[in-house]
Design a protein around this motif. Structure first.
Motif, PDB file in Angstrom:
ATOM      1  N   LYS A  16       0.832  -1.213   0.000  1.00 59.02           N
ATOM      2  CA  LYS A  16       0.000   0.000   0.000  1.00 59.02           C
ATOM      3  C   LYS A  16       0.865   1.260   0.000  1.00 59.02           C
ATOM      4  O   LYS A  16       0.541   2.249  -0.653  1.00 59.02           O
ATOM      5  CB  LYS A  16      -0.934   0.005   1.213  1.00 59.02           C
ATOM      6  CG  LYS A  16      -2.092  -0.936   1.093  1.00 59.02           C
ATOM      7  CD  LYS A  16      -3.000  -0.829   2.302  1.00 59.02           C
ATOM      8  CE  LYS A  16      -4.173  -1.778   2.186  1.00 59.02           C
ATOM      9  NZ  LYS A  16      -5.058  -1.691   3.352  1.00 59.02           N
ATOM     10  N   SER A  17       1.982   1.237   0.710  1.00 56.97           N
ATOM     11  CA  SER A  17       2.876   2.393   0.748  1.00 56.97           C
ATOM     12  C   SER A  17       3.500   2.660  -0.625  1.00 56.97           C
ATOM     13  O   SER A  17       3.626   3.810  -1.051  1.00 56.97           O
ATOM     14  CB  SER A  17       3.993   2.168   1.771  1.00 56.97           C
ATOM     15  OG  SER A  17       3.464   2.052   3.054  1.00 56.97           O
ATOM     16  N   ILE A  18       3.891   1.595  -1.325  1.00 57.53           N
ATOM     17  CA  ILE A  18       4.463   1.754  -2.662  1.00 57.53           C
ATOM     18  C   ILE A  18       3.419   2.315  -3.619  1.00 57.53           C
ATOM     19  O   ILE A  18       3.690   3.225  -4.399  1.00 57.53           O
ATOM     20  CB  ILE A  18       5.029   0.404  -3.159  1.00 57.53           C
ATOM     21  CG1 ILE A  18       6.277   0.034  -2.346  1.00 57.53           C
ATOM     22  CG2 ILE A  18       5.379   0.478  -4.643  1.00 57.53           C
ATOM     23  CD1 ILE A  18       6.794  -1.358  -2.611  1.00 57.53           C
ATOM     24  N   ARG A  19       2.199   1.778  -3.556  1.00 56.28           N
ATOM     25  CA  ARG A  19       1.123   2.297  -4.414  1.00 56.28           C
ATOM     26  C   ARG A  19       0.828   3.757  -4.108  1.00 56.28           C
ATOM     27  O   ARG A  19       0.611   4.559  -5.014  1.00 56.28           O
ATOM     28  CB  ARG A  19      -0.144   1.467  -4.218  1.00 56.28           C
ATOM     29  CG  ARG A  19      -0.071   0.123  -4.861  1.00 56.28           C
ATOM     30  CD  ARG A  19      -1.417  -0.558  -4.760  1.00 56.28           C
ATOM     31  NE  ARG A  19      -1.254  -2.003  -4.920  1.00 56.28           N
ATOM     32  CZ  ARG A  19      -2.144  -2.884  -4.556  1.00 56.28           C
ATOM     33  NH1 ARG A  19      -3.273  -2.504  -4.001  1.00 56.28           N
ATOM     34  NH2 ARG A  19      -1.924  -4.156  -4.747  1.00 56.28           N
ATOM     35  N   LEU A  20       0.817   4.109  -2.831  1.00 56.66           N
ATOM     36  CA  LEU A  20       0.587   5.507  -2.444  1.00 56.66           C
ATOM     37  C   LEU A  20       1.691   6.410  -2.981  1.00 56.66           C
ATOM     38  O   LEU A  20       1.421   7.502  -3.477  1.00 56.66           O
ATOM     39  CB  LEU A  20       0.490   5.624  -0.923  1.00 56.66           C
ATOM     40  CG  LEU A  20       0.292   7.054  -0.380  1.00 56.66           C
ATOM     41  CD1 LEU A  20      -1.041   7.614  -0.850  1.00 56.66           C
ATOM     42  CD2 LEU A  20       0.389   7.053   1.133  1.00 56.66           C
ATOM     43  N   GLY A  21       2.934   5.969  -2.917  1.00 57.85           N
ATOM     44  CA  GLY A  21       4.052   6.750  -3.456  1.00 57.85           C
ATOM     45  C   GLY A  21       3.918   6.989  -4.946  1.00 57.85           C
ATOM     46  O   GLY A  21       4.105   8.108  -5.435  1.00 57.85           O
ATOM     47  N   PHE A  22       3.602   5.929  -5.704  1.00 53.91           N
ATOM     48  CA  PHE A  22       3.395   6.088  -7.148  1.00 53.91           C
ATOM     49  C   PHE A  22       2.227   7.015  -7.441  1.00 53.91           C
ATOM     50  O   PHE A  22       2.282   7.847  -8.345  1.00 53.91           O
ATOM     51  CB  PHE A  22       3.179   4.725  -7.822  1.00 53.91           C
ATOM     52  CG  PHE A  22       4.431   3.932  -8.021  1.00 53.91           C
ATOM     53  CD1 PHE A  22       5.577   4.512  -8.560  1.00 53.91           C
ATOM     54  CD2 PHE A  22       4.473   2.596  -7.675  1.00 53.91           C
ATOM     55  CE1 PHE A  22       6.728   3.784  -8.750  1.00 53.91           C
ATOM     56  CE2 PHE A  22       5.627   1.857  -7.858  1.00 53.91           C
ATOM     57  CZ  PHE A  22       6.761   2.445  -8.392  1.00 53.91           C
TER      58      PHE A  22
END
Length: 123
Positions: A16-22
């Motif tokens: 979820k953190s990676i998706r939020l960053g993108f």
């Protein structure tokens, strides 16, 4: 010794953190495009001058000469002295007498004419 490859699976929170960053990166880029096309472009167009019809009222040659460097080819360079001219026009937009300047830099450097009450215009 053989190297051991470890396959790493992301946890749900990391995913979820990676998706939020993108998502934040993409939304920032989209916001810059929207800002540039919808706000900045019209603001820059407003800064440009408006066209006006001008009638030459008088041309005066001042006793001053200014030095100008020129090139007329790869091996042709030189400097020469040119007379300074003041060109007064009647501006149809504001119906006022104006002293023409070659560019914005010249207008800032020499904002006031030598005599008479006039405004300044850039060619």
């Amino acid at each position: 010794m053989a190297k051991i490859r470890v396959s790493y699976e992301y946890t749900e929170a990391e995913d979820k953190s990676i998706r939020l960053g993108f998502f934040l990166i993409v939304s920032g880029i989209v916001s810059l495009f929207i800002l540039g096309f919808c706000w900045l472009n019209p603001a820059l167009q407003d800064l440009q001058g408006k066209a006006a019809n001008c009638t030459v009222l008088s041309v005066q040659q001042i006793g001053e000469l200014f030095e100008c460097t020129f090139t007329c080819g790869t091996d042709c360079k030189g400097t020469s002295l040119y007379p300074c001219l003041q060109i007064y026009v009647n501006n149809s937009e504001s119906n006022s007498r104006a002293l023409l300047h070659q560019d914005q830099h010249q207008l800032i450097t020499n904002p006031k004419p030598r005599h008479g009450r006039t405004s300044s215009q850039v060619l």
